[in-house]
Design a protein around this motif. Structure first.
Motif, PDB file in Angstrom:
ATOM      1  N   ARG A 130       1.080  -1.592  -0.095  1.00 24.15           N
ATOM      2  CA  ARG A 130       0.153   0.203  -0.055  1.00 24.15           C
ATOM      3  C   ARG A 130       0.840   1.538   0.072  1.00 24.15           C
ATOM      4  NH1 ARG A 130      -5.324  -0.508   0.553  1.00 24.15           N
ATOM      5  NH2 ARG A 130      -6.041  -2.759   0.556  1.00 24.15           N
ATOM      6  N   GLU A 131       1.741   1.146   0.898  1.00 25.43           N
ATOM      7  CA  GLU A 131       2.931   2.345   0.897  1.00 25.43           C
ATOM      8  C   GLU A 131       3.407   2.537  -0.510  1.00 25.43           C
ATOM      9  OE1 GLU A 131       5.052   4.061   5.102  1.00 25.43           O
ATOM     10  OE2 GLU A 131       4.943   1.744   4.211  1.00 25.43           O
ATOM     11  N   TRP A 132       4.106   1.509  -1.228  1.00 23.68           N
ATOM     12  CA  TRP A 132       4.574   1.786  -2.287  1.00 23.68           C
ATOM     13  C   TRP A 132       3.492   1.910  -3.563  1.00 23.68           C
ATOM     14  CZ3 TRP A 132       9.677   2.520  -3.280  1.00 23.68           C
ATOM     15  CH2 TRP A 132      10.331   2.232  -4.357  1.00 23.68           C
ATOM     16  N   ARG A 133       2.926   1.783  -3.469  1.00 26.06           N
ATOM     17  CA  ARG A 133       1.789   1.741  -4.536  1.00 26.06           C
ATOM     18  C   ARG A 133       1.415   3.161  -5.110  1.00 26.06           C
ATOM     19  NH1 ARG A 133      -4.127   2.469  -4.605  1.00 26.06           N
ATOM     20  NH2 ARG A 133      -4.385   1.298  -6.550  1.00 26.06           N
ATOM     21  N   GLY A 134       1.175   3.514  -3.358  1.00 24.74           N
ATOM     22  CA  GLY A 134       0.755   5.178  -3.309  1.00 24.74           C
ATOM     23  C   GLY A 134       2.460   5.949  -3.683  1.00 24.74           C
ATOM     24  N   MET A 183       3.313   9.309 -10.900  1.00 22.33           N
ATOM     25  CA  MET A 183       2.679   9.488 -12.124  1.00 22.33           C
ATOM     26  C   MET A 183       2.248  10.421 -12.132  1.00 22.33           C
ATOM     27  SD  MET A 183       1.893   5.363 -12.467  1.00 22.33           S
ATOM     28  CE  MET A 183       1.865   5.147 -14.756  1.00 22.33           C
ATOM     29  N   GLU A 184       1.364  10.609 -11.411  1.00 25.01           N
ATOM     30  CA  GLU A 184       0.306  11.544 -10.749  1.00 25.01           C
ATOM     31  C   GLU A 184       1.596  13.504 -11.501  1.00 25.01           C
ATOM     32  OE1 GLU A 184      -1.384  11.674  -7.497  1.00 25.01           O
ATOM     33  OE2 GLU A 184      -2.905  10.463  -8.254  1.00 25.01           O
ATOM     34  N   ARG A 185       2.015  13.023 -10.694  1.00 26.12           N
ATOM     35  CA  ARG A 185       3.233  14.295 -10.658  1.00 26.12           C
ATOM     36  C   ARG A 185       3.245  14.285 -12.728  1.00 26.12           C
ATOM     37  NH1 ARG A 185       5.184  12.659  -5.771  1.00 26.12           N
ATOM     38  NH2 ARG A 185       6.890  11.651  -7.568  1.00 26.12           N
ATOM     39  N   GLN A 186       3.664  13.058 -12.481  1.00 25.98           N
ATOM     40  CA  GLN A 186       3.896  13.402 -14.163  1.00 25.98           C
ATOM     41  C   GLN A 186       3.301  13.906 -15.037  1.00 25.98           C
ATOM     42  OE1 GLN A 186       6.489   9.284 -13.697  1.00 25.98           O
ATOM     43  NE2 GLN A 186       7.577  10.245 -15.566  1.00 25.98           N
ATOM     44  N   ILE A 187       2.429  13.161 -14.708  1.00 23.66           N
ATOM     45  CA  ILE A 187       1.205  13.833 -15.753  1.00 23.66           C
ATOM     46  C   ILE A 187       0.822  14.955 -15.676  1.00 23.66           C
ATOM     47  CG2 ILE A 187      -1.414  13.410 -16.194  1.00 23.66           C
ATOM     48  CD1 ILE A 187      -1.117  10.266 -14.848  1.00 23.66           C
ATOM     49  N   ALA A 188       0.580  15.274 -14.060  1.00 23.29           N
ATOM     50  CA  ALA A 188       1.025  17.035 -14.091  1.00 23.29           C
ATOM     51  C   ALA A 188       1.419  18.407 -14.919  1.00 23.29           C
ATOM     52  CB  ALA A 188       0.164  17.921 -12.878  1.00 23.29           C
ATOM     53  N   SER A 211       0.868  14.169 -20.697  1.00 20.27           N
ATOM     54  CA  SER A 211       1.109  12.892 -21.514  1.00 20.27           C
ATOM     55  C   SER A 211      -0.402  11.683 -21.464  1.00 20.27           C
ATOM     56  CB  SER A 211       2.044  12.174 -21.028  1.00 20.27           C
ATOM     57  OG  SER A 211       1.987  10.800 -21.783  1.00 20.27           O
ATOM     58  N   GLU A 212      -0.850  12.103 -22.585  1.00 14.34           N
ATOM     59  CA  GLU A 212      -2.379  11.237 -22.728  1.00 14.34           C
ATOM     60  C   GLU A 212      -1.796   9.141 -22.622  1.00 14.34           C
ATOM     61  OE1 GLU A 212      -4.071  11.927 -26.293  1.00 14.34           O
ATOM     62  OE2 GLU A 212      -4.566  14.015 -25.158  1.00 14.34           O
ATOM     63  N   ALA A 213      -0.787   8.464 -23.094  1.00 14.15           N
ATOM     64  CA  ALA A 213      -0.096   8.030 -22.738  1.00 14.15           C
ATOM     65  C   ALA A 213       0.073   7.339 -21.720  1.00 14.15           C
ATOM     66  CB  ALA A 213       1.005   6.973 -24.090  1.00 14.15           C
ATOM     67  N   LEU A 214       0.761   8.417 -20.493  1.00 18.57           N
ATOM     68  CA  LEU A 214       1.317   7.780 -19.133  1.00 18.57           C
ATOM     69  C   LEU A 214      -0.377   7.979 -18.390  1.00 18.57           C
ATOM     70  CD1 LEU A 214       3.205   7.311 -17.276  1.00 18.57           C
ATOM     71  CD2 LEU A 214       3.704  10.026 -16.635  1.00 18.57           C
ATOM     72  N   ARG A 215      -1.141   8.438 -18.735  1.00 17.41           N
ATOM     73  CA  ARG A 215      -2.320   8.687 -18.276  1.00 17.41           C
ATOM     74  C   ARG A 215      -2.742   7.082 -18.767  1.00 17.41           C
ATOM     75  NH1 ARG A 215      -5.669  10.563 -14.165  1.00 17.41           N
ATOM     76  NH2 ARG A 215      -4.653  12.489 -14.366  1.00 17.41           N
ATOM     77  N   ALA A 216      -2.798   6.466 -19.414  1.00 17.18           N
ATOM     78  CA  ALA A 216      -3.580   5.531 -19.405  1.00 17.18           C
ATOM     79  C   ALA A 216      -2.842   4.808 -18.664  1.00 17.18           C
ATOM     80  CB  ALA A 216      -3.734   5.242 -21.138  1.00 17.18           C
ATOM     81  N   VAL A 217      -1.716   4.549 -19.015  1.00 19.07           N
ATOM     82  CA  VAL A 217      -1.200   3.616 -17.530  1.00 19.07           C
ATOM     83  C   VAL A 217      -1.369   3.592 -16.548  1.00 19.07           C
ATOM     84  CG1 VAL A 217       1.059   3.018 -17.075  1.00 19.07           C
ATOM     85  CG2 VAL A 217       0.960   3.714 -19.239  1.00 19.07           C
ATOM     86  N   TYR A 218      -1.326   4.924 -16.285  1.00 16.67           N
ATOM     87  CA  TYR A 218      -2.290   5.003 -14.618  1.00 16.67           C
ATOM     88  C   TYR A 218      -3.230   4.952 -14.651  1.00 16.67           C
ATOM     89  CZ  TYR A 218      -3.522   8.251 -10.500  1.00 16.67           C
ATOM     90  OH  TYR A 218      -4.131   8.479 -10.085  1.00 16.67           O
ATOM     91  N   ASP A 219      -4.062   4.860 -15.579  1.00 17.58           N
ATOM     92  CA  ASP A 219      -5.309   4.553 -14.971  1.00 17.58           C
ATOM     93  C   ASP A 219      -5.747   2.567 -14.629  1.00 17.58           C
ATOM     94  OD1 ASP A 219      -6.939   6.917 -14.966  1.00 17.58           O
ATOM     95  OD2 ASP A 219      -7.081   6.981 -17.010  1.00 17.58           O
ATOM     96  N   GLU A 220      -5.196   2.398 -15.536  1.00 18.96           N
ATOM     97  CA  GLU A 220      -4.667   1.038 -15.996  1.00 18.96           C
ATOM     98  C   GLU A 220      -4.455   0.148 -14.362  1.00 18.96           C
ATOM     99  OE1 GLU A 220      -2.598  -2.981 -17.293  1.00 18.96           O
ATOM    100  OE2 GLU A 220      -2.569  -1.495 -19.041  1.00 18.96           O
ATOM    101  N   VAL A 221      -3.537   0.572 -13.655  1.00 18.77           N
ATOM    102  CA  VAL A 221      -2.588   0.438 -13.017  1.00 18.77           C
ATOM    103  C   VAL A 221      -3.467   0.606 -11.234  1.00 18.77           C
ATOM    104  CG1 VAL A 221      -0.450   0.075 -14.188  1.00 18.77           C
ATOM    105  CG2 VAL A 221      -1.138   2.132 -12.237  1.00 18.77           C
ATOM    106  N   LYS A 222      -4.175   2.338 -11.740  1.00 22.71           N
ATOM    107  CA  LYS A 222      -4.913   2.774 -10.502  1.00 22.71           C
ATOM    108  C   LYS A 222      -6.169   1.901 -10.185  1.00 22.71           C
ATOM    109  CE  LYS A 222      -6.819   6.661  -8.399  1.00 22.71           C
ATOM    110  NZ  LYS A 222      -6.993   7.888  -8.439  1.00 22.71           N
ATOM    111  N   LEU A 237      12.005   5.985   1.799  1.00 18.25           N
ATOM    112  CA  LEU A 237      11.255   4.965   1.758  1.00 18.25           C
ATOM    113  C   LEU A 237      10.935   3.841   1.130  1.00 18.25           C
ATOM    114  CD1 LEU A 237       7.448   3.714   2.083  1.00 18.25           C
ATOM    115  CD2 LEU A 237       7.423   4.531  -0.164  1.00 18.25           C
ATOM    116  N   PRO A 238      11.150   2.327   1.620  1.00 19.82           N
ATOM    117  CA  PRO A 238      12.276   1.346   0.780  1.00 19.82           C
ATOM    118  C   PRO A 238      10.712   0.511   0.232  1.00 19.82           C
ATOM    119  CG  PRO A 238      11.309   0.607   2.688  1.00 19.82           C
ATOM    120  CD  PRO A 238      11.000   2.590   2.984  1.00 19.82           C
ATOM    121  N   MET A 239      11.149  -0.992  -0.837  1.00 20.75           N
ATOM    122  CA  MET A 239      10.211  -1.340  -1.197  1.00 20.75           C
ATOM    123  C   MET A 239      10.885  -2.296  -0.363  1.00 20.75           C
ATOM    124  SD  MET A 239       9.445  -2.881  -5.280  1.00 20.75           S
ATOM    125  CE  MET A 239      11.493  -3.541  -5.570  1.00 20.75           C
TER     126      MET A 239
END
Length: 271
Positions: free
Chosen positions: A164-168, A174-179, A183-194, A219-221
């Protein structure tokens, strides 16, 4: 509709204003940075004046516009794109590929990979291959996507102790990059994995086998591999002053062992 088509149709004014507002910079502040005037910048944004090619590039530089979108700004102003987009497998990219391969192999046994703007994996070392062991072939069919491999319920997600921490962390990245990049392509990946489900209880306490708390510096993985709990913090590097869209969108992610146990285990795997 392509970025180039949208750029030509909208013109330089709306695009420039959008980037300026996205960066929260006033006309006066941007004009001062770019050695222009607020009056001229206002005329450009309203379509009353056409900026020179040099001014477009200066404004893009001071607004930290991604290289791909700098081409769009130039097109919108009626100029030819300045930055090429060379495939990574092009012979002219030979030195770059060799350099990346040396970097990745030199980092072993620790994991490292290279991704593009949508987290498609373009190169990886044996440390990454080790973490991928046991993942279904359906997820390993090219093109591989680092976010999909990490967060998919059949990927690494079930093995990540603090999912949950690593996913967040990854979603926020990704949200920062989209903002910043639109990038519409990155938005599609974000919507999928979210949308991937997260099982109840996933990503709970990181109970180390040693029984003691680990003083992590970032923060570690925390991930299981073959019965061993490993801990990594990641670092992302990009190229300075890229002159090619492909190079500008590459990122090198390295995973640094976050505790002595992880170092010892990975070194034990080295022949």
């Amino acid at each position: 509709m392509s970025t180039a088509t949208r750029a030509r149709q909208s013109g330089i004014g709306p695009l420039l204003r959008e980037w300026r507002e996205r960066r929260r910079v006033s006309q006066l502040e941007l004009a001062l940075r770019a050695d222009s005037s607020a009056r001229h910048l206002s005329f450009v944004e309203t379509g009353r004046s056409r900026p020179s090619e040099e001014l477009v590039l200066r404004l893009a530089e001071h607004l930290d516009v991604p290289v791909r979108e700098r081409n769009a700004l130039l097109l919108a102003a009626g100029y030819a794109p300045r930055f090429a987009e060379t495939p990574l497998d092009d012979p002219s990219m030979g030195a770059l590929r060799e350099g990346l391969d040396r970097l990745l192999h030199g980092y072993e046994p620790y994991p490292a990979l290279v991704v593009d703007a949508t987290y498609t994996v373009v190169a990886a070392n044996r440390g990454i291959a080790m973490l991928m062991e046991g993942i279904p072939e359906s997820l390993l069919t090219p093109p591989l996507n680092a976010m999909r491999l990490t967060l998919h319920p059949e990927g690494l997600a079930p093995r990540i102790r603090n999912l949950r921490e690593w996913r967040g962390h990854l979603l926020a990245q990704m949200e920062r990059q989209i903002a910043l990049d639109r990038s519409e392509a990155l938005r599609a990946v974000y919507d999928e994995v979210k949308a991937y489900p997260v099982a109840d209880g996933d990503g709970g306490d990181d109970d180390r086998e040693s029984g003691g708390a680990v003083p992590y510096f970032a923060l570690p993985m925390v991930i299981e591999h073959d019965g061993q709990v490993l801990s990594f913090v990641s670092s992302i590097s990009t190229f300075n002053t890229p002159m090619d869209v492909t190079v500008a969108e590459l990122a090198i992610e390295t995973f640094l062992p976050a505790d002595p146990a992880t170092v010892k285990y990975l070194r034990s795997l080295t022949p």
